[in-house]
Design an enzyme around this catalytic site. Structure first.
Site, PDB file in Angstrom:
ATOM      1  N   ARG A   5      59.247  64.132  55.434  1.00  0.00           N
ATOM      2  CA  ARG A   5      58.606  63.210  54.631  1.00  0.00           C
ATOM      3  C   ARG A   5      58.448  61.845  55.366  1.00  0.00           C
ATOM      4  NH1 ARG A   5      60.840  60.305  49.609  1.00  0.00           N
ATOM      5  NH2 ARG A   5      59.078  60.236  48.354  1.00  0.00           N
ATOM      6  N   HIS A  32      55.323  59.453  55.539  1.00  0.00           N
ATOM      7  CA  HIS A  32      55.092  57.931  54.812  1.00  0.00           C
ATOM      8  C   HIS A  32      55.289  57.053  56.063  1.00  0.00           C
ATOM      9  CE1 HIS A  32      57.171  58.491  50.811  1.00  0.00           C
ATOM     10  NE2 HIS A  32      56.413  59.610  50.984  1.00  0.00           N
ATOM     11  N   ASN A  54      59.340  54.610  48.607  1.00  0.00           N
ATOM     12  CA  ASN A  54      60.380  54.743  49.783  1.00  0.00           C
ATOM     13  C   ASN A  54      61.764  54.377  49.254  1.00  0.00           C
ATOM     14  OD1 ASN A  54      58.561  55.321  51.573  1.00  0.00           O
ATOM     15  ND2 ASN A  54      58.341  53.240  52.473  1.00  0.00           N
ATOM     16  N   HIS A  56      56.132  70.268  49.631  1.00  0.00           N
ATOM     17  CA  HIS A  56      57.092  70.381  48.640  1.00  0.00           C
ATOM     18  C   HIS A  56      57.798  71.606  48.335  1.00  0.00           C
ATOM     19  CE1 HIS A  56      55.287  66.278  46.866  1.00  0.00           C
ATOM     20  NE2 HIS A  56      55.794  66.230  47.916  1.00  0.00           N
TER      21      HIS A  56
HETATM   22  C1  HEM Z   1      50.244  64.941  47.808  1.00  0.00           C
HETATM   23  C2  HEM Z   1      50.880  63.690  47.398  1.00  0.00           C
HETATM   24  C3  HEM Z   1      52.229  63.564  47.364  1.00  0.00           C
HETATM   25  C4  HEM Z   1      52.949  63.030  46.534  1.00  0.00           C
HETATM   26  C5  HEM Z   1      52.292  62.500  45.190  1.00  0.00           C
HETATM   27  C6  HEM Z   1      54.263  62.983  46.862  1.00  0.00           C
HETATM   28  C7  HEM Z   1      55.396  62.510  45.979  1.00  0.00           C
HETATM   29  C8  HEM Z   1      56.564  63.027  46.502  1.00  0.00           C
HETATM   30  C9  HEM Z   1      57.694  62.348  45.295  1.00  0.00           C
HETATM   31  C10 HEM Z   1      57.821  61.589  44.234  1.00  0.00           C
HETATM   32  C11 HEM Z   1      58.874  62.876  46.010  1.00  0.00           C
HETATM   33  C12 HEM Z   1      60.204  62.870  45.579  1.00  0.00           C
HETATM   34  C13 HEM Z   1      60.988  61.637  45.945  1.00  0.00           C
HETATM   35  C14 HEM Z   1      61.996  61.072  45.191  1.00  0.00           C
HETATM   36  O1  HEM Z   1      62.144  61.534  43.848  1.00  0.00           O
HETATM   37  O2  HEM Z   1      63.034  60.539  45.645  1.00  0.00           O
HETATM   38  C15 HEM Z   1      58.448  63.618  47.401  1.00  0.00           C
HETATM   39  C16 HEM Z   1      59.360  64.400  48.155  1.00  0.00           C
HETATM   40  C17 HEM Z   1      58.959  65.036  49.040  1.00  0.00           C
HETATM   41  N1  HEM Z   1      57.806  64.724  49.890  1.00  0.00           N
HETATM   42 FE1  HEM Z   1      56.032  64.326  48.771  1.00  0.00          FE
HETATM   43  N2  HEM Z   1      54.399  63.547  48.208  1.00  0.00           N
HETATM   44  C18 HEM Z   1      53.115  63.982  48.479  1.00  0.00           C
HETATM   45  C19 HEM Z   1      52.796  64.619  49.649  1.00  0.00           C
HETATM   46  C20 HEM Z   1      53.370  64.925  50.570  1.00  0.00           C
HETATM   47  C21 HEM Z   1      53.209  65.418  51.998  1.00  0.00           C
HETATM   48  C22 HEM Z   1      51.923  65.272  52.421  1.00  0.00           C
HETATM   49  C23 HEM Z   1      54.450  65.608  52.655  1.00  0.00           C
HETATM   50  C24 HEM Z   1      54.700  65.870  54.044  1.00  0.00           C
HETATM   51  C25 HEM Z   1      53.665  66.256  55.140  1.00  0.00           C
HETATM   52  C26 HEM Z   1      55.368  65.329  51.657  1.00  0.00           C
HETATM   53  C27 HEM Z   1      56.740  65.795  51.960  1.00  0.00           C
HETATM   54  C28 HEM Z   1      57.802  65.715  50.988  1.00  0.00           C
HETATM   55  C29 HEM Z   1      59.006  66.190  51.366  1.00  0.00           C
HETATM   56  C30 HEM Z   1      59.674  67.134  52.401  1.00  0.00           C
HETATM   57  C31 HEM Z   1      60.066  65.830  50.023  1.00  0.00           C
HETATM   58  C32 HEM Z   1      61.411  66.042  49.778  1.00  0.00           C
HETATM   59  C33 HEM Z   1      62.194  64.888  50.370  1.00  0.00           C
HETATM   60  C34 HEM Z   1      63.863  65.123  50.564  1.00  0.00           C
HETATM   61  O3  HEM Z   1      64.263  65.879  49.893  1.00  0.00           O
HETATM   62  O4  HEM Z   1      64.283  64.322  51.300  1.00  0.00           O
HETATM   63  N3  HEM Z   1      54.892  64.917  50.562  1.00  0.00           N
HETATM   64  N4  HEM Z   1      57.037  63.501  47.457  1.00  0.00           N
END
Ligand code: HEM
Ligand code: NAG
Ligand code: NAG
Ligand code: NAG
Ligand code: NAG
Length: 319
Positions: free
Chosen positions: A63, A67, A95, A194
């Site tokens: 992630r 970002h 973030n 995800h």
């Molecule tokens: C499509 C639009 C996307 C949205 C709206 C989105 C939104 C989010 C949100 C809200 C979270 C949880 C954050 C939290 O609650 O603290 C999350 C987690 C995550 N996102 Fe996305 N995301 C998107 C696309 C992506 C993309 C393109 C990637 C990587 C190439 C990605 C990788 C991740 C990962 C791996 C997590 C888990 C992180 C952790 O456990 O530390 N996301 N995302």
């Protein structure tokens, strides 16, 4: 006739070469072959030990790269700490209290500095760590293009505007990725990230209490850990089937209306991307290959190259 046609085609060739050069911006997979031959093995072993220590860290490192790249390109801008005279990206809404992995990047950077001082950028370390994280959790590898340099600036406002929010609907998701040059299909593939990691209650509360396109037993199972008020930072897995394995279970969840985020379920909610989700839910290899290709493309977003930017000594501050 002949001379003018040949000079036209020469002009055209030069024009096309310039275009190709701009698109690839001189990144190369062999960039550190002579200047830091052990960089890839050094980073891989550090990522492997961080992931062995905590599997979720693989998700967090993936992630971090996303970002970073969506805010003025893959330039390590997300790593810069705020100071009394500098505001970085760490407190942007997507973030703050959410992105993690900075200490792992610091550890990797100090190992890399000890073998090749001043050579390897923080932006390249983040790109390599993202790939190694996916591989450590069982995903498919890709060749990381290298030669990015580090920014001397960051943008809080662009982090707030350009990193997609979980409240977006399908057309909002498609336009957020289109702004960065991605097709809707690539957006669906990248969202498969995800399949690993976790989200905070604050980001899925409205979905489990108020939405109708959600499996009711799935929604109920999440409520004790995410009450209707309070406990905003309680975590739940984005993929309840296999949160530490990089597989296609994310899409299997979506076809069962078990997407955790509003934005996740938008990819399969009667719109134009439903068929892509169905394909990925039944073909893990199609997903893994499309994901790897889209990650290479994400890593190419507006890198600083040549004499632009710098190679930071400490990823948290400019030299
Ligand atoms: C499509 C639009 C996307 C949205 C709206 C989105 C939104 C989010 C949100 C809200 C979270 C949880 C954050 C939290 O609650 O603290 C999350 C987690 C995550 N996102 Fe996305 N995301 C998107 C696309 C992506 C993309 C393109 C990637 C990587 C190439 C990605 C990788 C991740 C990962 C791996 C997590 C888990 C992180 C952790 O456990 O530390 N996301 N995302
Ligand atoms: C760079 O190193 C890799 C891995 O050792 C090797 O496969 C490749 O042929 C090298 N390329 C160049 C241009 O030296
Ligand atoms: C960031 O999060 C911290 C702690 O969670 C909070 O105190 C602070 O107000 C937040 N900052 C912004 C700009 O949202
Ligand atoms: C998607 O969200 C945008 C902005 O909130 C809104 O204008 C648009 O009508 C929504 N589209 C659909 C199909 O719901
Ligand atoms: C659910 O929707 C209602 C009515 O719009 C609203 O008052 C309530 O705050 C929402 N609940 C959550 C948890 O978002």
């Amino acid at each position: 006739m002949a001379p003018s046609s040949s000079s036209f085609s020469t002009t055209l060739s030069v024009f096309l070469l310039v275009l190709v050069g701009m698109a690839s911006a001189q990144l190369s997979s062999t960039y550190y072959n002579t200047s830091c031959p052990n960089v890839l093995s050094t980073i891989k072993s550090a990522v492997n030990s961080a992931v062995a220590n905590e599997r979720r860290m693989g998700a967090s490192l993936l992630r971090l790269h996303f970002h970073d790249c969506f805010v003025n390109g893959c330039d390590a801008s997300i790593l810069l700490d705020d100071t009394s005279t500098f505001t970085g990206e760490k407190t942007a809404k997507p973030n703050n209290g959410s992105v993690r992995g900075f200490e792992v990047i610091d550890t990797i950077k100090s190992k890399v500095e000890s073998i090749c001082p001043g050579v390897v950028s923080c932006a390249d370390i983040v790109a390599i760590a993202a790939r190694d994280s996916v591989v450590a959790l069982g995903g498919q590898s890709w060749t990381v293009q290298l030669g990015r340099r580090d920014s001397t600036t960051a943008s809080l406002s662009t982090a707030n505007s350009d990193i997609p929010a979980p409240s977006l609907n399908l057309s909002g998701l498609i336009s957020a990725f289109s702004k960065k040059g991605f097709t809707a299909k690539e957006m669906v593939a990248l969202s498969g990230s995800h399949t690993i990691g976790q989200a905070r209650c604050t980001n899925f509360r409205a979905r489990i209490y108020n939405e109708t396109n959600i499996d009711q037993s799935f929604a109920s199972s999440l409520k004790s850990n995410c009450p209707s008020t309070g406990s905003d930072n309680n975590l739940s897995p984005l993929d309840a089937i296999s949160q530490t394995t990089f597989d296609n279970a994310y899409y299997k969840n979506l076809v069962r209306e078990k997407g955790l985020l509003h934005s996740d379920q938008q990819l399969y909610s009667g719109g134009s991307t439903d068929s892509q989700v169905t394909t990925y839910s039944t073909s893990s290899s199609t997903f893994l290959t499309d994901f790897a290709n889209a990650m290479v493309k994400m890593g190419n977003l507006s890198p600083l190259t040549g004499t632009s930017g710098q190679i930071r000594t400490n990823c948290r501050k400019t030299n």
